[in-house]
Design a protein around this motif. Structure first.
Motif, PDB file in Angstrom:
ATOM      1  N   ARG A   6       0.838  -1.204   0.000  1.00 51.55           N
ATOM      2  CA  ARG A   6       0.000   0.000   0.000  1.00 51.55           C
ATOM      3  C   ARG A   6       0.869   1.250   0.000  1.00 51.55           C
ATOM      4  N   SER A  12       2.165   1.861  -3.433  1.00 50.98           N
ATOM      5  CA  SER A  12       1.131   2.407  -4.328  1.00 50.98           C
ATOM      6  C   SER A  12       0.966   3.906  -4.125  1.00 50.98           C
ATOM      7  N   GLU A  17       3.857  -2.534 -11.540  1.00 52.57           N
ATOM      8  CA  GLU A  17       2.620  -3.213 -11.924  1.00 52.57           C
ATOM      9  C   GLU A  17       2.916  -4.598 -12.497  1.00 52.57           C
ATOM     10  N   ILE A  34       1.313  -3.876  -8.422  1.00 51.21           N
ATOM     11  CA  ILE A  34       1.024  -2.665  -7.645  1.00 51.21           C
ATOM     12  C   ILE A  34       0.910  -1.483  -8.596  1.00 51.21           C
ATOM     13  N   GLN A  35      -0.186  -0.751  -8.456  1.00 51.48           N
ATOM     14  CA  GLN A  35      -0.449   0.433  -9.265  1.00 51.48           C
ATOM     15  C   GLN A  35      -0.514   1.658  -8.361  1.00 51.48           C
ATOM     16  N   ALA A  74      -1.961   4.517  -6.169  1.00 51.01           N
ATOM     17  CA  ALA A  74      -3.057   4.335  -5.223  1.00 51.01           C
ATOM     18  C   ALA A  74      -4.439   4.656  -5.781  1.00 51.01           C
TER      19      ALA A  74
END
Length: 173
Positions: A9, A12, A152, A157-158, A160
Motif C-alpha cells: 500500500r 502504491s 505493476e 502494484i499500481q 493508489a
C-alpha cells in the motif's frame, strides 16, 4: 492488515506521488521559454512571477527525484533485492531498464544538491542551472514511468488512486 500488505500500500502511494510530482514539474517547466538566457534573467531580476516559477521548478525537480529514490528503494525491497546501498538500487534498476543511466542519475542528483546550497547572483550561472534541470527532467519522467510499469508488471502494484495517471501519461505523447 499484514506487514507485506502495508508495504505494498505504501508503494502504491509512492507511485501516485511520482505521477503527481512529474505532473506539477512539467506544468512549471511549460511556463518557461527554454533555454533560459542569463541576460534575460538579469533584465527580469525583479520579476516575482518568473522567479517564483523558477523556485517551483527547483523544488519540484528535487521532490520528484527524492520521491523516485524512495520509491525505487521500496520497490527493490518488495522485489527482495539488496537495497542497503542506493548505488546497488541504481545498478539493479539500470539492469532492469527502469533507469537509463546511473551516471545520469548521479548528475541530476549533483545538480539538485548544488541548487539547494547555492545562492548564486550570476544570472548566466542561474540560467545554466535551470537549463540543466530542464534537460534532466525528461530522464526523471521516463524513470518514473518505467518504475510505475515495472511495479505493476512484477508486483501487481499500481498508483493508489489513479488520480494523476491520465495526466502523467500525457507527458509522453
Amino acid at each position: 492488515m499484514n506487514v507485506l500488505d502495508e508495504e505494498r500500500r505504501h508503494l502504491s502511494h509512492l507511485l501516485e506521488a511520482l505521477q503527481r510530482c512529474a505532473y506539477f514539474l512539467d506544468y512549471s517547466e511549460r511556463k518557461m521559454a527554454w533555454p533560459l538566457l542569463g541576460d534575460d534573467l538579469a533584465a527580469k531580476r525583479k520579476d516575482t512571477e518568473l522567479f517564483e516559477t523558477l523556485a517551483a521548478i527547483n523544488e519540484r525537480f528535487a521532490k520528484l527525484q527524492d520521491t523516485l529514490a524512495v520509491a525505487m528503494r521500496h520497490t527493490a525491497l518488495l522485489m527482495s533485492e539488496d537495497s542497503d546501498s542506493f548505488l546497488k538500487v541504481l545498478s539493479f534498476f539500470e539492469k532492469l531498464g527502469v533507469l537509463e543511466s546511473s551516471e545520469e542519475w548521479q548528475q541530476s542528483r549533483m545538480a539538485r544538491n548544488i541548487a539547494a546550497h547555492d545562492y548564486e547572483t550570476n544570472y548566466e550561472a542561474i540560467a545554466e542551472h535551470f537549463n540543466t534541470l530542464e534537460s534532466l527532467s525528461g530522464m526523471l519522467f521516463r524513470t518514473a514511468r518505467n518504475l510505475v510499469a515495472r511495479a505493476e508488471a512484477d508486483l501487481g502494484i499500481q498508483p493508489a488512486t489513479g488520480d494523476f495517471t491520465r495526466e502523467f501519461e500525457r507527458l509522453f505523447d
